[in-house]
Design a protein around this motif. Structure first.
Motif, PDB file in Angstrom:
ATOM      1  N   UNK A  94      12.620  -6.669  -0.586  1.00 23.82           N
ATOM      2  CA  UNK A  94      11.871  -5.510  -0.104  1.00 23.82           C
ATOM      3  C   UNK A  94      12.128  -4.365  -1.070  1.00 23.82           C
ATOM      4  N   UNK A  95      11.115  -3.546  -1.313  1.00 23.56           N
ATOM      5  CA  UNK A  95      11.219  -2.456  -2.274  1.00 23.56           C
ATOM      6  C   UNK A  95      11.645  -1.164  -1.587  1.00 23.56           C
ATOM      7  N   UNK A  96      12.607  -0.481  -2.189  1.00 22.66           N
ATOM      8  CA  UNK A  96      13.071   0.797  -1.655  1.00 22.66           C
ATOM      9  C   UNK A  96      11.958   1.832  -1.745  1.00 22.66           C
ATOM     10  N   UNK A  97      11.729   2.540  -0.666  1.00 24.03           N
ATOM     11  CA  UNK A  97      10.683   3.558  -0.620  1.00 24.03           C
ATOM     12  C   UNK A  97      10.984   4.715  -1.559  1.00 24.03           C
ATOM     13  N   UNK A  98      12.268   4.971  -1.818  1.00 27.05           N
ATOM     14  CA  UNK A  98      12.660   6.125  -2.629  1.00 27.05           C
ATOM     15  C   UNK A  98      12.716   5.804  -4.124  1.00 27.05           C
ATOM     16  N   UNK A  99      13.445   4.756  -4.505  1.00 25.71           N
ATOM     17  CA  UNK A  99      13.669   4.482  -5.930  1.00 25.71           C
ATOM     18  C   UNK A  99      12.809   3.345  -6.474  1.00 25.71           C
ATOM     19  N   UNK A 100      12.090   2.641  -5.594  1.00 27.78           N
ATOM     20  CA  UNK A 100      11.185   1.543  -5.964  1.00 27.78           C
ATOM     21  C   UNK A 100      11.904   0.316  -6.512  1.00 27.78           C
ATOM     22  N   UNK A 101      13.216   0.225  -6.333  1.00 25.15           N
ATOM     23  CA  UNK A 101      13.948  -0.959  -6.775  1.00 25.15           C
ATOM     24  C   UNK A 101      13.870  -2.038  -5.701  1.00 25.15           C
ATOM     25  N   UNK A 109      10.219   2.739   7.011  1.00 28.06           N
ATOM     26  CA  UNK A 109      10.303   2.409   5.582  1.00 28.06           C
ATOM     27  C   UNK A 109      11.697   1.918   5.206  1.00 28.06           C
ATOM     28  N   UNK A 110      11.737   1.071   4.200  1.00 28.67           N
ATOM     29  CA  UNK A 110      13.003   0.496   3.737  1.00 28.67           C
ATOM     30  C   UNK A 110      13.589   1.360   2.624  1.00 28.67           C
ATOM     31  N   UNK A 111      14.896   1.652   2.718  1.00 31.85           N
ATOM     32  CA  UNK A 111      15.628   2.361   1.676  1.00 31.85           C
ATOM     33  C   UNK A 111      16.846   1.535   1.281  1.00 31.85           C
ATOM     34  N   UNK A 112      17.396   1.822   0.113  1.00 31.29           N
ATOM     35  CA  UNK A 112      18.589   1.095  -0.325  1.00 31.29           C
ATOM     36  C   UNK A 112      19.699   1.199   0.715  1.00 31.29           C
TER      37      UNK A 112
END
Length: 216
Positions: free
Chosen positions: A35-42, A63-66
């Protein structure tokens, strides 16, 4: 992180289980969930299919975050390198959010078709008694025939499939016209149009192909 990730820590291989009643194998074509982090796109690996299904169901609202991944990686942050980078070593597909988690005791199986077919994948559900249901019609009939599941409804099932990132993996259909507003029309290719929309949903799968033109 360049190249392939550490499979022992993150990737999920083909999951195989055996029913005591039928002795038939039940497995996915998915080798890893990200899943891609909403903030850093990693991109971050999700450790289990069950956790991935939980995140996917709620992704549109949550939303998913690290930091979300600290549930299984306590020190993870956006400052860390991505778990995986898209390259030619793996085959990727973009999944859809808001797909309900399978009911307790049920499995939702995704089988990827070989390249060049008219469809990327097949979805089916496996009941607690190991019966496979391959369409919404079969699900509805099964629920009618089995009153022991009074709380289950068709809305708890979804046969939506991911979209491959590899161009031309699925044989393209002829372009068609759609009406946007009023008399405004545009020509679109159904496969590429859907793929563009799905890129925004920030869920990704590493898939392994089921050889042959249909699901194994």
């Amino acid at each position: 992180m360049e190249g392939k990730p550490n499979r022992s820590n993150a990737a999920i291989g083909n999951k195989t289980s055996f029913s005591k009643k039928t002795s038939k194998r039940v497995w996915d074509s998915i080798a890893a969930y990200t899943v891609q982090c909403e903030r850093c796109s990693k991109w971050r690996f999700i450790p289990t299919k069950e956790k991935y299904e939980e995140i996917r169901e709620r992704l549109a609202e949550q939303p998913f975050f690290c930091e979300t991944a600290r549930e299984w990686r306590s020190d993870l942050s956006c400052n860390d390198e991505p778990d995986v980078i898209q390259d030619g070593n793996w085959r990727w597909a973009i999944d859809k959010p808001s797909i309900p988690q399978p009911p307790p005791g049920w499995q939702r199986i995704l089988r990827i078709r070989a390249k060049g077919g008219t469809k990327f994948a097949d979805v089916y559900y496996v009941t607690p008694s190991s019966k496979r249901l391959r369409s919404m019609t079969e699900v509805q009939s099964y629920l009618i025939e089995h009153p022991e599941y009074p709380c289950l409804t068709a809305s708890q099932f979804s046969f939506q499939i991911p979209s491959p990132l590899e161009e031309n993996y699925v044989r393209k259909r002829h372009a068609r016209s759609i009406t946007l507003h009023g008399d405004t029309t545009m020509r679109v290719n159904p496969t590429s149009w859907v793929g563009t929309l799905l890129h925004m949903l920030r869920i990704q799968l590493k898939v392994e192909v089921c050889e042959g033109s249909s699901a194994c």
